[in-house]
Every structure is written in structure tokens, then in C-alpha cells.
Design an enzyme around this catalytic site. Structure first.
Site, short mmCIF file in Angstrom:
data_model
loop_
_atom_site.label_atom_id
_atom_site.label_comp_id
_atom_site.label_asym_id
_atom_site.label_seq_id
_atom_site.Cartn_x
_atom_site.Cartn_y
_atom_site.Cartn_z
CG ASP A 1 -4.43 -0.82 -1.53
OD1 ASP A 1 -3.58 -0.30 -0.78
OD2 ASP A 1 -5.66 -0.75 -1.34
CB SER B 1 -1.29 6.37 1.43
OG SER B 1 -0.98 6.04 2.77
CG HIS C 1 -1.68 1.26 1.41
ND1 HIS C 1 -2.80 1.55 0.65
CD2 HIS C 1 -1.50 2.32 2.24
CE1 HIS C 1 -3.28 2.73 1.02
NE2 HIS C 1 -2.51 3.23 1.97
#
Length: 196
Positions: free
Chosen positions: A186, A174, A172
């Protein structure tokens, strides 16, 4: 407290909890006879996401630190990666692909349930990544070049010396709520590593 504040708070606490673990390999290597500049492994990795595909290459430096736990051995390594992401362009006037370059460094903890030697393992890591230019697709817009990349993986080493390594990873990306928008991306990844 909104969801982004909760994520940011959890990220800060996770980083604070992981900091002592990051210093263990440095302390363990302090007694070594010299620096280890050559990587112990190299890898190639392919990944797919809802809005992008990625091809990544990189190198791994194993830590000399290890700990035996009740049901296996815990080890770790530094992972340095260089990748390219391809996604649909966010320019609605053309039908083209956007390319993003990913540079990352990640400390990783790996658990070998069967102990040392070839066999199965699970691992987790969280590291720093730079995405150039800022990642944007038709549906998603990151707001920062700097992003965290955290992953979980299951893999197996094989060969006479455990020189081959295949893993399936979930990663993931971010910015942990540093700036909005922060939609995240993802990836499901397949990695092959070769030990020198």
C-alpha cells in the site's frame, strides 16, 4: 471459503462490473474526427509504503465521455505510468537497496462535485501493472510480475484553465490472489499533474 478466494471472487465481479464503463469512452470517441495520440496531461508522483518508496512519472489521456449526475460531473481518463520503487534488499548478507521498475495502465473515473471547471474532485481506478523484477523486500515477497493497482484519490484543480492538479492518493498493489504469496503493498502518494 478462505480470504484469498473471497478477494479473487470480488476482484472478478468488480472487473466484470467495470467493463461496460471502460467501453464508454471508446464508444464516445468513435464519433471524433480522429485519434488523440498526444496526452492531455503529464504528471510526477512520489509515494511511500511500509517497505518501499516510489517515484513515478506518466501521462494522461482524458476521455471525451462525461456524464452529469445530480451533484456533479463524472469524467474519466487513461493513465500510463512508469515508476521506480526502492526497498531494502531481501538479501540478508548485505545491506543494500532493491530496485523495481513499474509499468502501468489504468482507466480512472473522476467525479467533480461542483461540476466542470477548476475545483475539488474524487477519483478511483483499477489497472494493470508489471513489476520488474518481482517485488521482494526483507518482509514481503510477491509471486508474480503482473499485479493490479487500484487507487482512491482526493484532489483539486486550479489555474485559469484548471491546468494545475494536485492529488493525495492511496494505492494498493497485489495480484488479486492469482498466485501465492500475495502480501500486497500500500502506497500513500502525492501527485502533481499539468494540463497542456
Amino acid at each position: 471459503m478462505n480470504t484469498n478466494n473471497i478477494r479473487w471472487t470480488l476482484s472478478r465481479h468488480a472487473l466484470a462490473a467495470a467493463l461496460p464503463l471502460l467501453l464508454l469512452p471508446v464508444a464516445a470517441q468513435a464519433g471524433d474526427t480522429g485519434p488523440r495520440w498526444a496526452p492531455t496531461r503529464v504528471f510526477v508522483q512520489l509515494g511511500v509504503a511500509e517497505h518501499a518508496n516510489a517515484a513515478v512519472v506518466g501521462a494522461v489521456w482524458d476521455w471525451s465521455w462525461q456524464r452529469d449526475v445530480g451533484w456533479g460531473r463524472l469524467t474519466g481518463y487513461w493513465d500510463i505510468s512508469f515508476g521506480r520503487w526502492a526497498s531494502e534488499s531481501d538479501d540478508s548478507t548485505t545491506s543494500s537497496h532493491a530496485w523495481v521498475t513499474q509499468l502501468g495502465i489504468t482507466p480512472v473515473l473522476r467525479l467533480h462535485p461542483g461540476g466542470p471547471g477548476p475545483g475539488w474532485y474524487v477519483e478511483a481506478g483499477i489497472g494493470a501493472n508489471v513489476l520488474l523484477p518481482i517485488y521482494r523486500t526483507e518482509d514481503k515477497r510477491f509471486s508474480t510480475k503482473f499485479n493490479f493497482g487500484d487507487h482512491l484519490a482526493v484532489g483539486r484543480t486550479f489555474g485559469d484553465r484548471g491546468e494545475h492538479d494536485v492529488a493525495v492518493r492511496f494505492q494498493h498493489f497485489s495480484n488479486a490472489g492469482i498466485k501465492e504469496p500475495n502480501p500486497g503493498e500500500d502506497f500513500l502518494q502525492l501527485r502533481y499533474s499539468h494540463r497542456f
